[in-house]
Motif scaffolding. Structure first.
Motif, mmCIF file in Angstrom:
data_model
loop_
_atom_site.group_PDB
_atom_site.id
_atom_site.type_symbol
_atom_site.label_atom_id
_atom_site.label_comp_id
_atom_site.label_asym_id
_atom_site.label_seq_id
_atom_site.Cartn_x
_atom_site.Cartn_y
_atom_site.Cartn_z
ATOM 1 N N GLY A 139 10.273 6.804 -16.767
ATOM 2 C CA GLY A 139 11.163 7.285 -17.823
ATOM 3 C C GLY A 139 12.573 7.460 -17.306
ATOM 4 O O GLY A 139 12.858 7.239 -16.121
ATOM 5 N N VAL A 140 13.483 7.837 -18.201
ATOM 6 C CA VAL A 140 14.879 8.034 -17.821
ATOM 7 C C VAL A 140 15.443 9.246 -18.557
ATOM 8 O O VAL A 140 15.087 9.494 -19.708
ATOM 9 C CB VAL A 140 15.731 6.776 -18.135
ATOM 10 C CG1 VAL A 140 15.721 6.472 -19.630
ATOM 11 C CG2 VAL A 140 17.158 6.938 -17.626
ATOM 12 N N SER B 168 14.153 -1.871 -8.725
ATOM 13 C CA SER B 168 13.104 -1.119 -8.045
ATOM 14 C C SER B 168 11.778 -1.830 -8.265
ATOM 15 O O SER B 168 11.511 -2.350 -9.352
ATOM 16 C CB SER B 168 13.032 0.317 -8.588
ATOM 17 O OG SER B 168 11.931 0.999 -8.035
ATOM 18 N N GLU B 169 10.969 -1.849 -7.231
ATOM 19 C CA GLU B 169 9.672 -2.496 -7.329
ATOM 20 C C GLU B 169 8.603 -1.557 -7.872
ATOM 21 O O GLU B 169 7.470 -1.959 -8.109
ATOM 22 C CB GLU B 169 9.257 -3.019 -5.945
ATOM 23 C CG GLU B 169 10.193 -4.101 -5.408
ATOM 24 C CD GLU B 169 9.759 -4.598 -4.038
ATOM 25 O OE1 GLU B 169 8.752 -4.055 -3.514
ATOM 26 O OE2 GLU B 169 10.396 -5.520 -3.510
ATOM 27 N N GLY B 170 8.941 -0.294 -8.061
ATOM 28 C CA GLY B 170 7.973 0.676 -8.548
ATOM 29 C C GLY B 170 7.745 0.557 -10.050
ATOM 30 O O GLY B 170 8.420 -0.194 -10.761
ATOM 31 N N ASN C 290 4.556 3.566 -4.834
ATOM 32 C CA ASN C 290 3.443 3.825 -3.911
ATOM 33 C C ASN C 290 2.841 5.207 -4.135
ATOM 34 O O ASN C 290 2.571 5.957 -3.184
ATOM 35 C CB ASN C 290 3.907 3.675 -2.458
ATOM 36 C CG ASN C 290 4.385 2.266 -2.160
ATOM 37 O OD1 ASN C 290 3.832 1.285 -2.689
ATOM 38 N ND2 ASN C 290 5.411 2.147 -1.309
ATOM 39 N N GLY C 291 2.672 5.580 -5.427
ATOM 40 C CA GLY C 291 2.031 6.846 -5.756
ATOM 41 C C GLY C 291 2.948 8.052 -5.691
ATOM 42 O O GLY C 291 2.521 9.184 -5.946
ATOM 43 N N GLU C 292 4.198 7.825 -5.367
ATOM 44 C CA GLU C 292 5.149 8.927 -5.274
ATOM 45 C C GLU C 292 6.279 8.714 -6.277
ATOM 46 O O GLU C 292 6.817 7.599 -6.403
ATOM 47 C CB GLU C 292 5.718 9.002 -3.857
ATOM 48 C CG GLU C 292 6.658 10.177 -3.633
ATOM 49 C CD GLU C 292 7.205 10.208 -2.213
ATOM 50 O OE1 GLU C 292 8.154 10.988 -1.970
ATOM 51 O OE2 GLU C 292 6.709 9.452 -1.349
ATOM 52 N N GLU C 293 6.611 9.787 -7.005
ATOM 53 C CA GLU C 293 7.683 9.680 -8.001
ATOM 54 C C GLU C 293 9.040 9.795 -7.323
ATOM 55 O O GLU C 293 9.306 10.736 -6.567
ATOM 56 C CB GLU C 293 7.548 10.769 -9.069
ATOM 57 C CG GLU C 293 8.602 10.658 -10.160
ATOM 58 C CD GLU C 293 8.429 11.693 -11.257
ATOM 59 O OE1 GLU C 293 9.445 12.338 -11.604
ATOM 60 O OE2 GLU C 293 7.293 11.860 -11.742
ATOM 61 N N TRP D 145 16.739 7.591 -13.413
ATOM 62 C CA TRP D 145 15.576 6.749 -13.669
ATOM 63 C C TRP D 145 14.420 7.205 -12.784
ATOM 64 O O TRP D 145 14.576 7.361 -11.572
ATOM 65 C CB TRP D 145 15.897 5.284 -13.358
ATOM 66 C CG TRP D 145 17.132 4.767 -14.055
ATOM 67 C CD1 TRP D 145 18.422 4.861 -13.625
ATOM 68 C CD2 TRP D 145 17.179 4.073 -15.298
ATOM 69 N NE1 TRP D 145 19.282 4.274 -14.518
ATOM 70 C CE2 TRP D 145 18.545 3.779 -15.559
ATOM 71 C CE3 TRP D 145 16.204 3.662 -16.213
ATOM 72 C CZ2 TRP D 145 18.944 3.099 -16.697
ATOM 73 C CZ3 TRP D 145 16.608 2.985 -17.343
ATOM 74 C CH2 TRP D 145 17.965 2.709 -17.586
ATOM 75 N N ARG D 146 13.276 7.403 -13.399
ATOM 76 C CA ARG D 146 12.093 7.849 -12.646
ATOM 77 C C ARG D 146 11.113 6.676 -12.475
ATOM 78 O O ARG D 146 10.735 6.026 -13.448
ATOM 79 C CB ARG D 146 11.419 9.017 -13.358
ATOM 80 C CG ARG D 146 12.272 10.280 -13.349
ATOM 81 C CD ARG D 146 11.527 11.483 -13.924
ATOM 82 N NE ARG D 146 11.248 11.319 -15.344
ATOM 83 C CZ ARG D 146 10.034 11.368 -15.890
ATOM 84 N NH1 ARG D 146 8.975 11.565 -15.131
ATOM 85 N NH2 ARG D 146 9.875 11.218 -17.184
#
Length: 572
Positions: free
Chosen positions: A233-234, A227-229, A212-215, A207-208
């Motif tokens: 995609g997956v 995840s709070e991001g 905070n701007g970072e993958e 899972w991607r």
């Protein structure tokens, strides 16, 4: 001493391995040619210009491979033999590495279907062989020939002739040893079954997320991670392969309908397989026609399986006067089932009883079944089947409103742009008029061409032609009823036709099969005569559902049957 023994062992081991590998592929040169075509494909080596020569190249390669194995063991022209072995193994090592690294061809075909290898297994095997052959090449002076020079030449010549003879035999017939999943005695349904407790495939889900701007990638076994991001995609990755049944790609389809289960449960079935009708051996079809005509008269069901489109099928049926219909199956599956185009398979409830090349059609055993009908009129059957094609030539296109889909459908049916443009209803009516003249002549002179005369489903064609020319129903409805009572056509089809005729005459129908729709009132069932007895009449005519169940299927599960009178219909 130890070195000489090691050289002798490696020499015999490599020689035997080449002989076995060559023989397995020579047993099935057509299968090996299919594998070469995979390598020649644009997305692999991109040398597609070699595809037409794949079979010839396959035969040459396997004969050379086998002869080199024999030459190495007996020490025949050892320097030439070693050079050829070295060049061959370098080529195969490159090929298997390319396949493995780029994941292009999943099975190299080194040992045919006898021992399927993964790309990396194939590459590892070739690396080991390369090391052995280099070892022999370095120590070539220690390779001592067996027998005299004349005897070695005789052995090589005999091996070459034997290979040519065997290769010719399997090409004209079928592989002498069948290593595939569709060999005689196999039940196809059982071959597709996954046994209880069989290992299931294990996947990693990557899972991607944007955090905070970072993958960042979070991996699970399927569950959605917390995840709070922001989810991006997956991607899935196979961790462990699950159990794959020996047969996993067999289907029989036609017009979007799946017939696999039906035909795998059909006793006494003859299947004609031609994976590509554009590449078929045309001199085989007269033999196929003779066999299938005999099978039909003896009570067998007969179908064809192909990956070709309707245009090719219709062209074949017209040119060869074929008396059976074709269904669609994937080309790779058909190539796997039988190495003949066309080929013959005899099935009984899904079990392969016999499998033959068209050259051996006379070996297919056909007994006289209880359902045999030696008086079957196959000439009339073919005539009716031809009428059926034209009866449906434009109707599927007329039912399609999307222009692109209509064009694709027309091309699939083998129609040229000038054939599927313009007033299609006018063109279809012209065909209907022509078909009607022929069918009326048959009905007036021979009576109804039912199941005992032309078999199934050809026994429905005359009825369908009259159905598309409803003004003729009154003249032939009694003939149809008589044929239905004799079991020549289904009673349900005649009942529907009779209801349609009565509705056209503004009379009450008998079986409740006809419905209409109006803008104000929506769907409604056309009035029924003696409505209290309709379900008894439906049952007697072979309908499986009551009028209430029919309405629920037609109008929705919450719909209820409402019996209307003709006087009410006139006021709608």
């Amino acid at each position: 001493m130890i070195l000489k023994k090691l050289i002798g062992f490696v020499r015999v081991f490599v020689g035997i391995l080449f002989i076995i590998s060559g023989f397995v592929k020579l047993n099935d040169p057509v299968g090996f040619s299919f594998k070469l075509q995979e390598y020649f494909a644009p997305d692999v080596l991109n040398i597609e210009f070699l595809s037409p020569f794949a079979l010839g190249l396959a035969i040459i390669l396997v004969i050379v491979e086998l002869v080199l194995g024999v030459a190495l063991i007996i020490g025949y022209y050892k320097r030439l033999t070693m050079w050829l072995l070295l060049l061959m193994i370098i080529f195969f090592t490159f090929l298997t590495f390319y396949s493995a690294y780029f994941n292009k061809v999943t099975d190299c075909g080194c040992f045919g279907d006898a021992l399927p290898l993964t790309p990396w297994q194939s590459f590892t095997k070739d690396v080991v062989l390369l090391i052995m052959i280099v070892f022999l090449f370095i120590n070539i002076k220690h390779i001592k020939p067996f027998f005299s020079n004349f005897s070695r030449s005789i052995i090589i010549f005999a091996t070459f002739i034997a290979c040519l003879s065997f290769g010719y035999y399997v090409l004209m017939h079928l592989p002498a040893i069948d290593f595939r999943a569709y060999k005689e005695g196999v039940n196809i349904s059982e071959g597709m079954t996954i046994p209880e407790g069989a290992p299931e495939a294990v996947f990693d889900y990557n899972w991607r997320f944007n955090i905070n701007g970072e993958e960042k990638i979070i991996t699970t076994q399927g569950e959605y991670p917390s995840s709070e991001g922001e989810f991006i995609g997956v991607e899935t990755e196979v961790v462990e392969e699950g159990y794959v049944p020996p047969i996993h790609d067999f289907t029989i389809e036609k017009d979007g309908e799946n017939f696999t289960e039906k035909f795998l449960n059909t006793p006494d079935l003859i299947v004609i397989i031609a994976y590509d009708l554009n590449k078929t051996e045309w001199n085989g079809w007269p033999v196929i026609k003779e066999l299938t005509n005999d099978a039909l008269k003896k009570g067998y069901s007969v179908i064809g399986l192909t990956a070709s489109g309707d245009a090719s099928v219709n062209d074949l049926k017209e040119k060869q006067n074929i008396n059976f219909d074709f269904y669609f199956t994937d080309a790779t599956t058909l190539k796997t089932i039988v190495r003949s185009n066309p080929g013959i398979v005899k099935l009984h409830n899904g079990t392969i009883i016999q499998k033959r090349h068209w050259n051996d059609a006379d070996e297919i055993e056909l007994e006289m079944l209880p359902s045999a009908n030696t008086s079957l009129d196959l000439k009339l059957k073919h005539r009716l089947d031809s009428i059926a094609r034209y009866d449906q030539l434009y109707r599927p296109i007329l039912q399609e409103t999307d222009e692109q889909k209509r064009k694709a459908l027309a091309e699939e049916l083998g129609l040229k742009p000038e054939d599927y443009s313009g007033d299609l209803w006018k063109k279809q009516r012209m065909l209907d008029t022509s078909n009607l003249k022929i069918v009326k002549r048959i009905l007036d002179t021979q009576g109804y061409p039912g199941k005992s005369v032309v078999g199934e489903p050809s026994n429905l064609i005359a009825l369908e032609v009259i159905e598309h020319n409803p003004i003729q129903i009154e003249q032939y409805i009694d003939l149809f009823k008589k044929a239905a009572a004799a079991g020549e056509i289904p009673k349900t089809r005649v009942a529907v036709l009779e209801d349609k005729y009565l509705m056209m005459q503004d009379k009450e129908q008998l079986y409740g099969s006809q419905a209409q729709i109006t803008a104000a009132n929506g769907f409604f069932i056309w009035p029924i005569k003696d409505v209290a007895m309709v379900n008894e009449r439906r049952k007697a005519a072979g309908f499986e559902r009551s009028i209430e169940e029919y309405v629920a299927d037609l109008m929705g599960k919450d719909a209820t049957f409402k019996a209307l009178k003709l006087s009410e219909i006139k006021r709608l």
